[in-house]
Design a protein around this motif. Sequence first.
Motif, mmCIF file in Angstrom:
data_model
loop_
_atom_site.group_PDB
_atom_site.id
_atom_site.type_symbol
_atom_site.label_atom_id
_atom_site.label_comp_id
_atom_site.label_asym_id
_atom_site.label_seq_id
_atom_site.Cartn_x
_atom_site.Cartn_y
_atom_site.Cartn_z
ATOM 1 N N CYS A 331 -15.719 37.636 -1.983
ATOM 2 C CA CYS A 331 -16.829 36.366 -1.770
ATOM 3 C C CYS A 331 -16.113 37.091 0.231
ATOM 4 O O CYS A 331 -15.256 37.804 0.353
ATOM 5 N N ASP A 333 -15.766 34.932 2.253
ATOM 6 C CA ASP A 333 -14.829 34.020 2.097
ATOM 7 C C ASP A 333 -13.201 35.068 3.561
ATOM 8 O O ASP A 333 -12.845 35.342 2.725
ATOM 9 N N CYS A 517 -15.061 28.185 -3.726
ATOM 10 C CA CYS A 517 -15.823 28.694 -3.748
ATOM 11 C C CYS A 517 -16.888 27.992 -2.564
ATOM 12 O O CYS A 517 -17.672 27.324 -3.289
ATOM 13 N N HIS A 640 -9.415 27.584 4.545
ATOM 14 C CA HIS A 640 -9.650 27.609 6.107
ATOM 15 C C HIS A 640 -9.564 28.156 7.334
ATOM 16 O O HIS A 640 -10.452 27.635 8.264
ATOM 17 N N PHE A 664 -14.919 35.406 8.477
ATOM 18 C CA PHE A 664 -15.423 36.021 7.653
ATOM 19 C C PHE A 664 -15.891 37.410 7.293
ATOM 20 O O PHE A 664 -16.995 37.536 8.028
ATOM 21 N N CYS A 690 -21.311 29.558 7.185
ATOM 22 C CA CYS A 690 -20.067 29.685 7.713
ATOM 23 C C CYS A 690 -19.847 28.593 9.027
ATOM 24 O O CYS A 690 -18.509 28.206 8.909
#
Length: 833
Positions: A331, A333, A517, A640, A664, A690
């Motif tokens: 991902c 992420d 996710c 995050h 990201f 994002c």
Amino acid sequence: MKKEKGNLDINHIIQELKHYLPAQAPLKDFVHHNTLHTFQHLKFDKAIHTASEIFGYHVSLNLDEYRAFYHKGMIRKEILDKVILQRKGDANATLWKNKLLIQDYHVSEISRVGLLRANWKKHYHIDLDSLVHPILFRVLCSYLDQGIAIWKFPVWDKGFMASIRTLEKNSFSSVFRTERARHLLLHSHLHIDQLLKILVGDETLYEHYLFDQQFSHQGWSGIVSSIEDQPDGLLDHKKITLKELIQLELLLEIDALDFSFGEIWAPLSHKITEKPTPLFAEIEESEFWEILSIWQEVYEWSYYDEVLIGIQQQENHQPDQPNKSFQALFCIDDRECSFRRYLEKFDPQCETFGTPGFFHVEFFYKPEHGRFYTKLCPAPVTPKYLIKETKTKAKRKKEMHFTKHTHSLFGGFIITHTLGFWSAFRLFFNIFRPTMSPATSHCFKHMDKYSSLTIENTNPEHKENNLQIGFTIEEMVTRVEDLLRGIGMIQNFAPIVYAVGHGSSSVNNPHYAAYECGACSGRPGSVNARVISYMANHPKVRKILRERGIDIPDETQFLGGIHDTCRDEIAFYDEELLSPANQEKHQQHIKTFKTALAHNAKERSRRFELIHTNLDAEKVHKQVLKRSISLFEPRPELNHATNSLCIVGRRSLTKNIFLDRRAFLNSYDYALDLNGDRLFGIMKPLGPVCGGINLEYYFSRVNNQKLGAGSKLPHNVMGLFGVANGIEGDLRPGLPSQMIEIHDPIRLLIIVEHFPEVVLDVIQRAPDMYEWFIHEWVQLVAIHPQSRELYRFKDGYFSFYETSGRSIKKLPESELEPLVASHHENLPVYLTI
């Protein structure tokens, strides 16, 4: 639009209220979003100033914080001088620099919302909130409850106000203490303007009053508005509208005033001598906000500039390796940023990619013994497909004392005096020796590793609840092709290609969905990884892909997996389908994955106070595993926190740059998409996904009490759909302080590797996407793929950006890891050699 009785359009006011209220969904669907989405039609600086004046939000760091960062070197002098010169000119540079660094400002912090209703205290010496909110919140929580309460709300299937009315008719007790409010409920149509005439009197003040009222508990009003718009947000559906909430609250206010003064009190407008400033009157510009705006820009570009220098200074010498050990799709992420770096460090022959973690396959998922469908794709998408789990082998463990029998008089008495003591002992023991339990939210439990999935559809006519079960061959081809072309992976395939979703484990954490996710609507990406692997392995899919120019060798096999970002563990699915040769390679790759995970855990641990980061990676990893299941640990992982970048381009753009887990990473090869059609598909969700993550962290960091959730330590879970501090407080939107403490509140910088004119064309194709960039809610830089020149997007066009020219420090890999382990704060950009 239909109006209520009278000339005022109450329905329009309610729609305006819904527009401004927090839009956070219930806990099970907690997906990050722009907290101030209502103001996205304005430039960022104007928007946050407006939000501050109207609603009293603190939407930036304060002046002293900016100045402290400047003196610490976090805000760079050359960037400050550059920004002042650009915005104020050379003639005014000295004056404005003194304003920024020295001048004192005394600014009133009174917001417009709340001023009208404040007159109840001023003129009537009564606190309506303290009299009304406890009753209102209890009724709301009881009605919306999703399973905490022992008894269901007595009448719940008729709608909120119909249920309240039925209760009042058939109960000996009442939520009201006086007769007028009860009579209005039972014997009138409850027109809101009629209730406001009793309370306020002056029709011109109705809108202001309703905003004051609902923003005195914006969390509860926001969740009601969200449930009204998205009823599926609750598994146990409840019919409720914001209009009904307002009706009940107005009745309770009338009741509280009647109880205190009888029915002889006058409407509020009869007491006030001067009307408050209209809520949405023009906001005047001020020098103070200009100062904050300049500081924020300097703060952000002090960091951005370092990153851009690093990209320009690193040697772009990454030829495509013909003999890859394996390839891995992760991902985008930011938590996968460091994991990918360690995989590439311990196996230089491997190749990693980043793509949204639903892997371009959108569907609802139903576990074999589940009652509900779970959406596994971005929140705005409504799938037409259903994937069902069958042939599960694992049995879900249960806690014996978590049973409905504890609710009965006899059963509850017996269980309390038997299992209750055992549960108390286990709780005490678990404080000192944390262990995994059935109550742990563990992403590996989302799907049984050995189950089967209904992925291939051979009969499109057969549907379940209007959903097609599985995908046809052509639908599979489309999704696999979109995925591979989007990330630039169309040739030189390795023997094994891993598709690795991600999720997270947590204990005693109501915001668990925020750790999963985001591309899978706050769920683990394990099912998606397994589905895309099945599709890419399908012989008929590969045959059609070959005809379209993507030749996946017969010996190449795709394998799905899931990365637990809290525990730094990984699991793979369908390993038994690997060929003997690939099975042997896979066992070697597992060792690489485990080594990378241990070092990733060690790097993350530098943020954790109770872990000795100087130990070797294996020992630190064991402590991280224990931490993940500890009941008293409010920060099992930091999610995050510190996110600040989104980079769209080839891996060579950032492979040798240490970005401290702040980026990201979306793989993309401009050479395969010269007109930007695939770039459009990549860029369109970057703002909402994002950018939404970034801005929720931003606003929760700068104002954790109003726009965040405060400390999670005193949180109580309300009805399994929200959290409140204490037992009767407002619901808390946003993120708890334990998720944002180390976050630097800077907007997301999106860096795209493509020709500036192509990027400009792409972002202008969709107005809702362009809004994010033209109004500067996210920042945008294009990197010319041939000259590597930088172009900054501002005010509708790209202009050449020249970095400050400072040199980025180069560090050998052997020196980087001990440096990282010894620092708790965010680190600067380094080039690795």
